[in-house]
Structures are given as structure tokens and as C-alpha cells.
Design a protein around this motif. Sequence first.
Motif, PDB file in Angstrom:
ATOM      1  N   PRO A  22       0.799  -1.231   0.000  1.00  0.00           N
ATOM      2  CA  PRO A  22       0.000   0.000   0.000  1.00  0.00           C
ATOM      3  C   PRO A  22       0.830   1.280   0.000  1.00  0.00           C
ATOM      4  O   PRO A  22       0.562   2.197  -0.786  1.00  0.00           O
ATOM      5  N   ASN A  23       1.859   1.373   0.849  1.00  0.00           N
ATOM      6  CA  ASN A  23       2.680   2.589   0.885  1.00  0.00           C
ATOM      7  C   ASN A  23       3.324   2.873  -0.458  1.00  0.00           C
ATOM      8  O   ASN A  23       3.253   3.985  -0.982  1.00  0.00           O
ATOM      9  N   ASN A  24       3.989   1.853  -1.018  1.00  0.00           N
ATOM     10  CA  ASN A  24       4.740   2.063  -2.255  1.00  0.00           C
ATOM     11  C   ASN A  24       3.830   2.352  -3.443  1.00  0.00           C
ATOM     12  O   ASN A  24       4.157   3.189  -4.285  1.00  0.00           O
ATOM     13  N   LEU A  25       2.701   1.683  -3.509  1.00  0.00           N
ATOM     14  CA  LEU A  25       1.760   1.954  -4.599  1.00  0.00           C
ATOM     15  C   LEU A  25       1.210   3.375  -4.506  1.00  0.00           C
ATOM     16  O   LEU A  25       1.078   4.074  -5.514  1.00  0.00           O
ATOM     17  N   MET A  26       0.918   3.814  -3.286  1.00  0.00           N
ATOM     18  CA  MET A  26       0.397   5.180  -3.127  1.00  0.00           C
ATOM     19  C   MET A  26       1.483   6.217  -3.405  1.00  0.00           C
ATOM     20  O   MET A  26       1.198   7.283  -3.949  1.00  0.00           O
ATOM     21  N   LEU A  27       2.729   5.915  -3.052  1.00  0.00           N
ATOM     22  CA  LEU A  27       3.824   6.838  -3.358  1.00  0.00           C
ATOM     23  C   LEU A  27       4.055   6.941  -4.859  1.00  0.00           C
ATOM     24  O   LEU A  27       4.304   8.025  -5.379  1.00  0.00           O
ATOM     25  N   MET A  28       3.950   5.816  -5.555  1.00  0.00           N
ATOM     26  CA  MET A  28       4.114   5.853  -7.004  1.00  0.00           C
ATOM     27  C   MET A  28       2.985   6.673  -7.633  1.00  0.00           C
ATOM     28  O   MET A  28       3.232   7.500  -8.512  1.00  0.00           O
ATOM     29  N   ALA A  29       1.765   6.473  -7.150  1.00  0.00           N
ATOM     30  CA  ALA A  29       0.637   7.258  -7.660  1.00  0.00           C
ATOM     31  C   ALA A  29       0.819   8.734  -7.336  1.00  0.00           C
ATOM     32  O   ALA A  29       0.528   9.610  -8.160  1.00  0.00           O
ATOM     33  N   SER A  30       1.342   9.039  -6.148  1.00  0.00           N
ATOM     34  CA  SER A  30       1.574  10.431  -5.761  1.00  0.00           C
ATOM     35  C   SER A  30       2.646  11.064  -6.641  1.00  0.00           C
ATOM     36  O   SER A  30       2.507  12.206  -7.089  1.00  0.00           O
ATOM     37  N   GLY A  31       3.731  10.319  -6.913  1.00  0.00           N
ATOM     38  CA  GLY A  31       4.778  10.831  -7.788  1.00  0.00           C
ATOM     39  C   GLY A  31       4.254  11.125  -9.181  1.00  0.00           C
ATOM     40  O   GLY A  31       4.619  12.134  -9.798  1.00  0.00           O
ATOM     41  N   THR A 151      16.303   2.484   5.615  1.00  0.00           N
ATOM     42  CA  THR A 151      15.918   1.830   4.360  1.00  0.00           C
ATOM     43  C   THR A 151      14.702   2.504   3.728  1.00  0.00           C
ATOM     44  O   THR A 151      14.535   2.451   2.510  1.00  0.00           O
ATOM     45  N   SER A 152      13.900   3.172   4.534  1.00  0.00           N
ATOM     46  CA  SER A 152      12.722   3.843   3.966  1.00  0.00           C
ATOM     47  C   SER A 152      13.126   4.993   3.046  1.00  0.00           C
ATOM     48  O   SER A 152      12.393   5.323   2.117  1.00  0.00           O
ATOM     49  N   ILE A 153      14.293   5.575   3.287  1.00  0.00           N
ATOM     50  CA  ILE A 153      14.763   6.660   2.418  1.00  0.00           C
ATOM     51  C   ILE A 153      14.886   6.144   0.979  1.00  0.00           C
ATOM     52  O   ILE A 153      14.431   6.784   0.032  1.00  0.00           O
ATOM     53  N   THR A 154      15.466   4.955   0.844  1.00  0.00           N
ATOM     54  CA  THR A 154      15.633   4.363  -0.486  1.00  0.00           C
ATOM     55  C   THR A 154      14.294   3.964  -1.088  1.00  0.00           C
ATOM     56  O   THR A 154      14.009   4.276  -2.246  1.00  0.00           O
ATOM     57  N   SER A 155      13.471   3.281  -0.316  1.00  0.00           N
ATOM     58  CA  SER A 155      12.222   2.752  -0.886  1.00  0.00           C
ATOM     59  C   SER A 155      11.235   3.861  -1.229  1.00  0.00           C
ATOM     60  O   SER A 155      10.671   3.872  -2.327  1.00  0.00           O
ATOM     61  N   THR A 156      11.043   4.807  -0.323  1.00  0.00           N
ATOM     62  CA  THR A 156      10.060   5.865  -0.610  1.00  0.00           C
ATOM     63  C   THR A 156      10.529   6.737  -1.772  1.00  0.00           C
ATOM     64  O   THR A 156       9.727   7.094  -2.637  1.00  0.00           O
ATOM     65  N   SER A 157      11.813   7.047  -1.805  1.00  0.00           N
ATOM     66  CA  SER A 157      12.354   7.852  -2.912  1.00  0.00           C
ATOM     67  C   SER A 157      12.219   7.119  -4.243  1.00  0.00           C
ATOM     68  O   SER A 157      11.816   7.701  -5.245  1.00  0.00           O
ATOM     69  N   SER A 158      12.554   5.836  -4.246  1.00  0.00           N
ATOM     70  CA  SER A 158      12.519   5.058  -5.480  1.00  0.00           C
ATOM     71  C   SER A 158      11.116   4.978  -6.059  1.00  0.00           C
ATOM     72  O   SER A 158      10.908   5.227  -7.250  1.00  0.00           O
ATOM     73  N   TRP A 159      10.151   4.636  -5.230  1.00  0.00           N
ATOM     74  CA  TRP A 159       8.782   4.487  -5.720  1.00  0.00           C
ATOM     75  C   TRP A 159       8.201   5.829  -6.172  1.00  0.00           C
ATOM     76  O   TRP A 159       7.478   5.891  -7.169  1.00  0.00           O
ATOM     77  N   THR A 160       8.528   6.891  -5.462  1.00  0.00           N
ATOM     78  CA  THR A 160       8.028   8.208  -5.876  1.00  0.00           C
ATOM     79  C   THR A 160       8.677   8.643  -7.182  1.00  0.00           C
ATOM     80  O   THR A 160       8.013   9.193  -8.067  1.00  0.00           O
ATOM     81  N   LEU A 161       9.978   8.378  -7.330  1.00  0.00           N
ATOM     82  CA  LEU A 161      10.671   8.710  -8.584  1.00  0.00           C
ATOM     83  C   LEU A 161      10.131   7.906  -9.763  1.00  0.00           C
ATOM     84  O   LEU A 161       9.994   8.442 -10.860  1.00  0.00           O
ATOM     85  N   ILE A 162       9.824   6.632  -9.524  1.00  0.00           N
ATOM     86  CA  ILE A 162       9.228   5.828 -10.590  1.00  0.00           C
ATOM     87  C   ILE A 162       7.919   6.471 -11.045  1.00  0.00           C
ATOM     88  O   ILE A 162       7.663   6.624 -12.239  1.00  0.00           O
ATOM     89  N   GLY A 163       7.103   6.875 -10.071  1.00  0.00           N
ATOM     90  CA  GLY A 163       5.848   7.542 -10.410  1.00  0.00           C
ATOM     91  C   GLY A 163       6.072   8.845 -11.155  1.00  0.00           C
ATOM     92  O   GLY A 163       5.398   9.140 -12.147  1.00  0.00           O
TER      93      GLY A 163
END
Length: 197
Positions: A22-31, A151-163
Motif C-alpha cells: 500500500p505505501n509504495n503503490l500510493m507513493l508511485m501514484a503520488s509521484g 531503508t525507507s529513504i531508499t524505498s520511498t524515494s525510489s517508488w516516488t521517482l518511478i511515479g
Amino acid sequence: MTYELLIALVAFAFVSSMTPGPNNLMLMASGANFGFRRSVPHMLGVGIGFSVMVLLVGVGLVQVFDAYPVSYTILKTVSVLYLGWLAWKIANAAPPDATKAPGHPMTFLQAALFQWVNPKAWAMALTSIAAYAPAKTVPAILLVALVFAMTSITSTSSWTLIGQQMRRLLTNPMRLRVFNWTMAILLVASLKPVIFP
């Protein structure tokens, strides 16, 4: 904590933080919908909110579920309803240049509080404390929370950048709508383990 156990914790935190949920999908959508910069509060809310959750679970919050099993059922029900509502919001997000009132990304506080109804976050917190801080000493719990914060710095940044990168492909309102509906469906699909354990 031994060096080998620390390496295992870092690997677990990295893999569990990077995999779709849920977090990563929403971050990608937000990006995709709002860009990287506007999504930073959302990203920080996820990282800090989850670390606080790990701390509180580690110091004994999980005992509430043991003492009152119905509280776990209530949490699952609220989680499913809230994630369903969020999926609807994502599916119906307006394009950035739409004539409708523009939407806005999740705030820091909303993202931090979301961790408490995120089934994947609960699974990660419970598993990490049980596996990597079984004695539940404060230093061990703090170390687990710190590793997840890093580790959240990497994951949240990555998913938002992908979006954000996908945003270039989503200049067409129809493609953006398809993307948003796909993210919404994936968000609902991420609830399968909660609804059908």
C-alpha cells in the motif's frame, strides 16, 4: 545484536520496504500525479511513521492484541475500509491540469497515521520485532526502528521517482486515468492476504 543478525535485519528491512504494498503503490501514484517535491511530506510520513510504529510495537503495544483479540478484527476491518476509500480516491484523481479543483498529496501526518491501518506495515513491524529483537530490549528495538528509517529513504524515494518518471507518459488524461485505476486495483489486491488469510 550480532553482526550476522544485523546484516539479516538490514536485508529484511530493505526487501520488505522495497516490495509493492500500500505505501509504495500510493507513493508511485503520488509521484505520477503530484511530482517528487510535492510528495516529500508523504514520503517522510511513511518513513518516520513506520519507525514510530516499530518502536511502539516493540515496547509492548502488541500485547493489546493478545489481551483483546477483537481489537485485531477491528483493525483489519478499519484497514480494509480505509484502503478501499484510498483506492477510490486514487482511481478518481484528477489530472494536474484538469479544470476541476486540483487534488493534493497525502500530508506527513496522514501518511504517518496511515501506517496504523496498513496491513503490510503491521506484518513488517511484528515480524521484525519477533525476529530481530525477541528479548524486546530498548536498544534492540531502537536499532530495528533505525534500520527501517534508513531503508525507507531508499524505498520511498525510489517508488516516488518511478511515479514521477511515469508522469511523462501520463500526459494524456486517458493514460493517467488508466494508470490511476491500475494503482487503485493493485492497492485493493494488496489486501488479499488480510481478507483471505
